[in-house]
Design a protein around this motif. Sequence first.
Motif, PDB file in Angstrom:
ATOM      1  N   ALA A  36       0.844  -1.191   0.000  1.00 55.06           N
ATOM      2  CA  ALA A  36       0.000   0.000   0.000  1.00 55.06           C
ATOM      3  C   ALA A  36       0.880   1.240   0.000  1.00 55.06           C
ATOM      4  CB  ALA A  36      -0.917   0.012   1.223  1.00 55.06           C
ATOM      5  N   GLY A  37       0.364   2.315  -0.584  1.00 56.79           N
ATOM      6  CA  GLY A  37       1.116   3.561  -0.583  1.00 56.79           C
ATOM      7  C   GLY A  37       0.219   4.751  -0.860  1.00 56.79           C
ATOM      8  N   VAL A  38       0.595   5.913  -0.334  1.00 59.64           N
ATOM      9  CA  VAL A  38      -0.104   7.159  -0.619  1.00 59.64           C
ATOM     10  C   VAL A  38       0.927   8.219  -0.988  1.00 59.64           C
ATOM     11  CG1 VAL A  38      -2.127   6.682   0.808  1.00 59.64           C
ATOM     12  CG2 VAL A  38      -0.118   7.774   1.833  1.00 59.64           C
ATOM     13  N   TRP A  39       0.483   9.205  -1.728  1.00 61.19           N
ATOM     14  CA  TRP A  39       1.353  10.297  -2.182  1.00 61.19           C
ATOM     15  C   TRP A  39       0.555  11.590  -2.081  1.00 61.19           C
ATOM     16  CZ3 TRP A  39       1.067  14.085  -5.883  1.00 61.19           C
ATOM     17  CH2 TRP A  39       2.274  14.694  -6.276  1.00 61.19           C
ATOM     18  N   PHE A  40       1.200  12.659  -1.597  1.00 60.02           N
ATOM     19  CA  PHE A  40       0.494  13.919  -1.373  1.00 60.02           C
ATOM     20  C   PHE A  40       1.212  15.089  -2.028  1.00 60.02           C
ATOM     21  CE2 PHE A  40      -1.209  11.337   2.003  1.00 60.02           C
ATOM     22  CZ  PHE A  40      -2.517  11.784   2.157  1.00 60.02           C
ATOM     23  N   GLN A  61       4.071   1.684  -5.971  1.00 57.74           N
ATOM     24  CA  GLN A  61       3.304   2.888  -6.294  1.00 57.74           C
ATOM     25  C   GLN A  61       2.731   3.481  -5.003  1.00 57.74           C
ATOM     26  OE1 GLN A  61       0.566   2.779  -9.697  1.00 57.74           O
ATOM     27  NE2 GLN A  61       1.239   0.673 -10.097  1.00 57.74           N
ATOM     28  N   PRO A  62       2.294   4.774  -5.099  1.00 59.08           N
ATOM     29  CA  PRO A  62       2.328   5.679  -6.234  1.00 59.08           C
ATOM     30  C   PRO A  62       3.755   5.922  -6.728  1.00 59.08           C
ATOM     31  CG  PRO A  62       0.840   6.501  -4.546  1.00 59.08           C
ATOM     32  CD  PRO A  62       1.592   5.357  -3.939  1.00 59.08           C
ATOM     33  N   MET A  63       3.871   6.106  -8.030  1.00 61.18           N
ATOM     34  CA  MET A  63       5.174   6.314  -8.647  1.00 61.18           C
ATOM     35  C   MET A  63       5.239   7.755  -9.135  1.00 61.18           C
ATOM     36  SD  MET A  63       6.964   4.118 -11.735  1.00 61.18           S
ATOM     37  CE  MET A  63       7.104   2.626 -10.732  1.00 61.18           C
ATOM     38  N   SER A  64       6.376   8.413  -8.886  1.00 64.53           N
ATOM     39  CA  SER A  64       6.497   9.812  -9.275  1.00 64.53           C
ATOM     40  C   SER A  64       7.845  10.086  -9.922  1.00 64.53           C
ATOM     41  CB  SER A  64       6.295  10.735  -8.069  1.00 64.53           C
ATOM     42  OG  SER A  64       7.297  10.507  -7.103  1.00 64.53           O
ATOM     43  N   VAL A  72       5.491  14.784 -11.288  1.00 64.82           N
ATOM     44  CA  VAL A  72       4.407  14.100 -11.992  1.00 64.82           C
ATOM     45  C   VAL A  72       4.260  12.739 -11.324  1.00 64.82           C
ATOM     46  CG1 VAL A  72       3.567  13.199 -14.181  1.00 64.82           C
ATOM     47  CG2 VAL A  72       4.942  15.301 -14.150  1.00 64.82           C
ATOM     48  N   ALA A  73       3.085  12.468 -10.767  1.00 65.45           N
ATOM     49  CA  ALA A  73       2.870  11.243  -9.991  1.00 65.45           C
ATOM     50  C   ALA A  73       1.702  10.456 -10.572  1.00 65.45           C
ATOM     51  CB  ALA A  73       2.596  11.583  -8.528  1.00 65.45           C
ATOM     52  N   MET A  74       1.759   9.140 -10.401  1.00 69.96           N
ATOM     53  CA  MET A  74       0.746   8.273 -11.012  1.00 69.96           C
ATOM     54  C   MET A  74       0.370   7.117 -10.096  1.00 69.96           C
ATOM     55  SD  MET A  74       0.902   6.198 -14.660  1.00 69.96           S
ATOM     56  CE  MET A  74       2.076   4.951 -14.112  1.00 69.96           C
ATOM     57  N   VAL A  75      -0.908   6.734 -10.150  1.00 69.53           N
ATOM     58  CA  VAL A  75      -1.385   5.454  -9.635  1.00 69.53           C
ATOM     59  C   VAL A  75      -2.005   4.711 -10.819  1.00 69.53           C
ATOM     60  CG1 VAL A  75      -1.680   5.939  -7.196  1.00 69.53           C
ATOM     61  CG2 VAL A  75      -3.456   6.678  -8.786  1.00 69.53           C
ATOM     62  N   TYR A  76      -1.648   3.436 -10.918  1.00 68.61           N
ATOM     63  CA  TYR A  76      -1.919   2.682 -12.142  1.00 68.61           C
ATOM     64  C   TYR A  76      -2.444   1.299 -11.786  1.00 68.61           C
ATOM     65  CZ  TYR A  76      -0.455   0.033 -16.377  1.00 68.61           C
ATOM     66  OH  TYR A  76      -0.389  -0.781 -17.470  1.00 68.61           O
ATOM     67  N   SER A  77      -3.484   0.876 -12.468  1.00 64.17           N
ATOM     68  CA  SER A  77      -4.027  -0.472 -12.311  1.00 64.17           C
ATOM     69  C   SER A  77      -4.112  -1.107 -13.691  1.00 64.17           C
ATOM     70  CB  SER A  77      -5.429  -0.421 -11.680  1.00 64.17           C
ATOM     71  OG  SER A  77      -6.047  -1.685 -11.731  1.00 64.17           O
ATOM     72  N   GLY A  78      -3.549  -2.306 -13.830  1.00 64.87           N
ATOM     73  CA  GLY A  78      -3.669  -2.996 -15.102  1.00 64.87           C
ATOM     74  C   GLY A  78      -2.347  -3.490 -15.639  1.00 64.87           C
ATOM     75  N   ALA A 128      -4.410   7.202 -13.140  1.00 58.85           N
ATOM     76  CA  ALA A 128      -4.569   8.636 -12.907  1.00 58.85           C
ATOM     77  C   ALA A 128      -3.197   9.259 -12.707  1.00 58.85           C
ATOM     78  CB  ALA A 128      -5.451   8.890 -11.684  1.00 58.85           C
ATOM     79  N   ILE A 129      -2.958  10.369 -13.361  1.00 54.21           N
ATOM     80  CA  ILE A 129      -1.684  11.089 -13.271  1.00 54.21           C
ATOM     81  C   ILE A 129      -1.944  12.507 -12.793  1.00 54.21           C
ATOM     82  CG2 ILE A 129       0.254  12.019 -14.606  1.00 54.21           C
ATOM     83  CD1 ILE A 129      -0.024   9.612 -16.484  1.00 54.21           C
ATOM     84  N   TRP A 130      -1.268  12.883 -11.709  1.00 52.32           N
ATOM     85  CA  TRP A 130      -1.311  14.273 -11.251  1.00 52.32           C
ATOM     86  C   TRP A 130      -0.065  14.967 -11.783  1.00 52.32           C
ATOM     87  CZ3 TRP A 130      -4.048  18.190  -9.929  1.00 52.32           C
ATOM     88  CH2 TRP A 130      -3.464  19.296  -9.316  1.00 52.32           C
ATOM     89  N   ASP A 131      -0.309  15.960 -12.636  1.00 60.57           N
ATOM     90  CA  ASP A 131       0.777  16.714 -13.264  1.00 60.57           C
ATOM     91  C   ASP A 131       0.861  18.073 -12.578  1.00 60.57           C
ATOM     92  OD1 ASP A 131       2.562  18.036 -14.903  1.00 60.57           O
ATOM     93  OD2 ASP A 131       1.736  17.224 -16.765  1.00 60.57           O
TER      94      ASP A 131
END
Length: 609
Positions: A36-40, A61-64, A72-78, A128-131
Amino acid sequence: MCGITGWVAFDRDLTRDREVVEAMTETMSCRGPDAAGVWFDRHAALGHRRLAVIDIPGGAQPMSVSTPNGDVAMVYSGEAYNFTELRDELIAKGETFTTSSDTEVVLRGYLVWGEALADRLNGMYAFAIWDSRVRKLVMIRDRMGIKPFYFSPTRDGVLFGSEPKAILANPLAGRTVDADGLREMFASVKTPRHAVWKGMREVEPGTIVTVDERGVRERTYWRLESKLHTDDQDTTVGRVRDLLDDIVRRQLVADVPECVLLSGGLDSSAITALSARELREPVRTFAVDFVEQAENFKPNELRPTMDTPYVHDVAQHVGSDHTDIVLDHTQLADLDIRRKVVAARDLPMGIGDMDASLYLLFKAIREQSTVALSGESADEIFGGYRQFHDQAVQKTDAFPWLAMVNSPLEGSDLVLAPELRTKLDLDTYLEDRYGEAVAEVERLDAEDEFTHRMRVMSYLHLTRFVRILLDRKDRMSMAVGLEVRVPFCDHRLVEYVYNTPWSLKTYDGREKSLLRGATRDVLPESVVQRVKSPYPSTSDPRYGAALQAHARDILAADNDALFALVDRNVLSQIATLEADRVEAVQRSQLERTLDLSVWLDMYKPDIAI
């Protein structure tokens, strides 16, 4: 495979809301049991639960990525099945990698190509990517909608998640289901963008959703388009086989144990046989069966044959390491399993024992494998269902799976309370949704009326029906941390077969001619000649009796919320019938009523009609 969630709020400092974001993330623990991970950031928070499949140590993840102008950070499923080619292309453009994961390929691909990355991906994904460079959230979903993805706009941003439960864990999210939400629940159609919960929406398959301070915008990057098919029969069959060989090879890439779901039908048997040719060791296969199914099974038009003999023919033919998962009626009727199934789906929209058995099958498989390949969606693509071949249904202006006589979905709403049934007016709702869907289909100048009608039928299945089954398979598998891949949903195959005229899809006078012709050389003759039979259902009369007993318990208790929706008299009549007189439709009504009761108890929705 993983679970993702997040929150963007342009008027709020989200670093102060860690507990809420962690709670949202925790709802996805079943989808990602490994980490598990969170990014702020100040105005963005991302949460991730991981099921490690590729690059187990490096794909956290989240990977940045830090850039001179912001993170630029992302959470990805798939899974991106073409990630190795994309990685090589990105390296040639000067990108450097610190992991061997497909996650980093997707993130760095965004840095190079921006939102155009979506056009290059082959796979199943929701990310989802937060830019922070431009203070924008980018949400992208795969073309066929294999991976679920939901979002809920807020006053100053958005909440999102792989499943509604992640969004509902945020205090800003309401739990209201209005009349249209109920219509969607009971209509047996999956309307694009509709999420049932008021204010919540699905990211449409093949769509990019962006959120910034100006609001929410959507852009379609892929949709089914009508194109002229010029290949002859032999070329078409050969092209289908070439695509399947490439697809199966790509989807067998994993760093964890894999298997194939085998039902003994043409679809799963083809995937099994092609997988066996690719692997150096015997392919592992699993099938579901039921206690005393051979004694209780009665052939009918819907299910003319049992699966097990064909399953064993295929397993012997390809030399697979095979296991039958045999379930009994007590497991299928267990109320705790029903609660797990409803919790997995977030809604009471299931198909009874077929959901429970799928959940239990996946739970047993997960003890030995982490990734499974499935034959899901071949019927929608190649025209395998009975309704495709029913002349009356071909001429009917209605969703084909609801127009079939003795359809398993026919009449499933009849247990609704009379006043509610009148308010919802499901017939009109379905007519409107049907008209919207048909209007999306492009007609080619060269198409005659019949060919176009069959194109429309194919389109309806690929955009309104298959998504019900894909969602079911994803939810049941991810509820136990199993990744299920669906080779037939590769968009290249879908596009090619969708544009193949019906005369070629039935060139041998049978269903799924193209798939049969493309794979018959690797299959036992018994399977080549087998008539379509859908996912199995238990024939044990004790299962129906158990449902009746549960229904009588509900009738004896105070349950005002349920009986505001359900006709108590009809339920009472079904619950007190002699067990051997309960018909298939009535059994389905019992199952859906029990699901509804569980859902009302677990989610406590505000029903606003």
